[in-house]
Design a protein around this motif. Structure first.
Motif, PDB file in Angstrom:
ATOM      1  N   PHE A  40       0.827  -1.209   0.000  1.00 39.23           N
ATOM      2  CA  PHE A  40       0.000   0.000   0.000  1.00 39.23           C
ATOM      3  C   PHE A  40       0.862   1.262   0.000  1.00 39.23           C
ATOM      4  O   PHE A  40       0.663   2.170  -0.812  1.00 39.23           O
ATOM      5  CB  PHE A  40      -0.932  -0.030   1.218  1.00 39.23           C
ATOM      6  CG  PHE A  40      -1.833   1.155   1.339  1.00 39.23           C
ATOM      7  CD1 PHE A  40      -2.947   1.275   0.529  1.00 39.23           C
ATOM      8  CD2 PHE A  40      -1.562   2.148   2.263  1.00 39.23           C
ATOM      9  CE1 PHE A  40      -3.782   2.380   0.636  1.00 39.23           C
ATOM     10  CE2 PHE A  40      -2.388   3.252   2.380  1.00 39.23           C
ATOM     11  CZ  PHE A  40      -3.513   3.372   1.562  1.00 39.23           C
ATOM     12  N   VAL A  41       1.834   1.306   0.905  1.00 40.06           N
ATOM     13  CA  VAL A  41       2.708   2.476   0.996  1.00 40.06           C
ATOM     14  C   VAL A  41       3.542   2.624  -0.272  1.00 40.06           C
ATOM     15  O   VAL A  41       3.663   3.726  -0.832  1.00 40.06           O
ATOM     16  CB  VAL A  41       3.611   2.372   2.248  1.00 40.06           C
ATOM     17  CG1 VAL A  41       4.717   3.409   2.227  1.00 40.06           C
ATOM     18  CG2 VAL A  41       2.772   2.497   3.507  1.00 40.06           C
ATOM     19  N   PHE A  43       2.877   1.533  -3.259  1.00 37.70           N
ATOM     20  CA  PHE A  43       2.019   1.922  -4.381  1.00 37.70           C
ATOM     21  C   PHE A  43       1.815   3.428  -4.402  1.00 37.70           C
ATOM     22  O   PHE A  43       1.914   4.065  -5.457  1.00 37.70           O
ATOM     23  CB  PHE A  43       0.667   1.199  -4.287  1.00 37.70           C
ATOM     24  CG  PHE A  43      -0.305   1.672  -5.325  1.00 37.70           C
ATOM     25  CD1 PHE A  43      -0.231   1.203  -6.618  1.00 37.70           C
ATOM     26  CD2 PHE A  43      -1.285   2.592  -5.000  1.00 37.70           C
ATOM     27  CE1 PHE A  43      -1.120   1.650  -7.582  1.00 37.70           C
ATOM     28  CE2 PHE A  43      -2.180   3.044  -5.949  1.00 37.70           C
ATOM     29  CZ  PHE A  43      -2.101   2.571  -7.243  1.00 37.70           C
ATOM     30  N   TRP A  44       1.547   4.015  -3.236  1.00 36.66           N
ATOM     31  CA  TRP A  44       1.312   5.456  -3.205  1.00 36.66           C
ATOM     32  C   TRP A  44       2.597   6.246  -3.414  1.00 36.66           C
ATOM     33  O   TRP A  44       2.577   7.339  -3.998  1.00 36.66           O
ATOM     34  CB  TRP A  44       0.577   5.852  -1.932  1.00 36.66           C
ATOM     35  CG  TRP A  44      -0.871   5.507  -2.081  1.00 36.66           C
ATOM     36  CD1 TRP A  44      -1.535   4.481  -1.486  1.00 36.66           C
ATOM     37  CD2 TRP A  44      -1.805   6.146  -2.948  1.00 36.66           C
ATOM     38  NE1 TRP A  44      -2.841   4.444  -1.927  1.00 36.66           N
ATOM     39  CE2 TRP A  44      -3.035   5.464  -2.812  1.00 36.66           C
ATOM     40  CE3 TRP A  44      -1.739   7.229  -3.811  1.00 36.66           C
ATOM     41  CZ2 TRP A  44      -4.174   5.836  -3.528  1.00 36.66           C
ATOM     42  CZ3 TRP A  44      -2.879   7.601  -4.518  1.00 36.66           C
ATOM     43  CH2 TRP A  44      -4.067   6.907  -4.374  1.00 36.66           C
ATOM     44  N   LEU A  45       3.722   5.724  -2.975  1.00 38.84           N
ATOM     45  CA  LEU A  45       4.992   6.374  -3.289  1.00 38.84           C
ATOM     46  C   LEU A  45       5.249   6.347  -4.799  1.00 38.84           C
ATOM     47  O   LEU A  45       5.718   7.336  -5.376  1.00 38.84           O
ATOM     48  CB  LEU A  45       6.143   5.704  -2.549  1.00 38.84           C
ATOM     49  CG  LEU A  45       6.250   5.982  -1.058  1.00 38.84           C
ATOM     50  CD1 LEU A  45       7.353   5.124  -0.439  1.00 38.84           C
ATOM     51  CD2 LEU A  45       6.511   7.459  -0.817  1.00 38.84           C
ATOM     52  N   ALA A  47       2.880   6.198  -7.088  1.00 40.15           N
ATOM     53  CA  ALA A  47       1.922   7.127  -7.685  1.00 40.15           C
ATOM     54  C   ALA A  47       2.407   8.564  -7.577  1.00 40.15           C
ATOM     55  O   ALA A  47       2.308   9.350  -8.534  1.00 40.15           O
ATOM     56  CB  ALA A  47       0.559   6.961  -7.021  1.00 40.15           C
ATOM     57  N   ILE A  48       2.968   8.921  -6.437  1.00 40.42           N
ATOM     58  CA  ILE A  48       3.488  10.283  -6.242  1.00 40.42           C
ATOM     59  C   ILE A  48       4.682  10.526  -7.159  1.00 40.42           C
ATOM     60  O   ILE A  48       4.810  11.602  -7.769  1.00 40.42           O
ATOM     61  CB  ILE A  48       3.849  10.507  -4.764  1.00 40.42           C
ATOM     62  CG1 ILE A  48       2.570  10.558  -3.921  1.00 40.42           C
ATOM     63  CG2 ILE A  48       4.672  11.776  -4.579  1.00 40.42           C
ATOM     64  CD1 ILE A  48       2.815  10.486  -2.426  1.00 40.42           C
TER      65      ILE A  48
END
Length: 190
Positions: A40-41, A43-45, A47-48
């Motif tokens: 989860f973490v 994936f968002w890193l 995405a950013i």
């Protein structure tokens, strides 16, 4: 393990993929393990990182040089951590072609052999990742001053998690082979 046996035994009203039962849907933090949160973490890193690459390139016309390489490495790490989740949930794709025509006890034994092969294969991959890490420590990433061995460290850690989860599954099916029969509703392990 979900295969054709479960879906063939469903009644037509039960096979509708769009019918939701509110009692079955619940959220509990305890359902998620460490590899879920890491994915989860990460994936968002990712995405950013990709979003910053898009904004810097197409909005400001001044691309950030590090984003492409870092996004590529983040995607590799996300793939390995996602594989940890797949192994824990036992949702990897497998071929069940001959499984349909085998006797049920032979099928259960085949699942056990496959689980042993999975553990051995993942152990070999972890061993090779461990061997490669020190050799790549002298090589640096092109845009960030980090050694490539950091990437292989994440891969090695992911392989260790996969090895742990696949070993847990292996021991569980050897201790309780009835769980394979319960997962395949038409199987009776007599």
């Amino acid at each position: 393990m979900t295969d054709y046996k479960i879906s063939n035994n469903l009644a037509p009203q039960e096979s509708n993929a769009f019918s939701f039962n509110e009692e079955e849907q619940h959220f509990a933090y305890s359902d998620y393990k460490i590899e879920d949160w890491l994915a989860f973490v990460l994936f968002w890193l990712l995405a950013i990182t990709v979003f910053s690459q898009f904004v810097s390139r197409y909005v400001f016309s001044a691309p950030l040089g590090w984003t492409e390489e870092v996004a590529r490495y983040q995607l590799v790490c996300l793939g390995f951590i996602g594989a940890c989740v797949g192994i824990r949930k036992n949702t990897h794709i497998f071929v069940a072609l001959f499984h349909r025509w085998l006797p049920k006890q032979v099928s259960v034994n085949l699942y056990k052999v496959i689980a042993v092969c999975n553990v051995l294969f993942i152990a070999a991959l972890a061993y090779f990742a461990w061997q490669i890490m020190p050799l790549l420590h002298i090589h640096k990433m092109a845009s960030v001053a980090l050694p490539i061995s950091v990437l292989y460290g994440v891969i090695f850690a992911s392989l260790l998690i996969m090895l742990l989860r696949s070993s847990q599954y292996l021991f569980s099916i050897f201790i309780n082979p009835q769980q394979l029969c319960d997962q395949n509703s038409s199987a009776s392990c007599d």
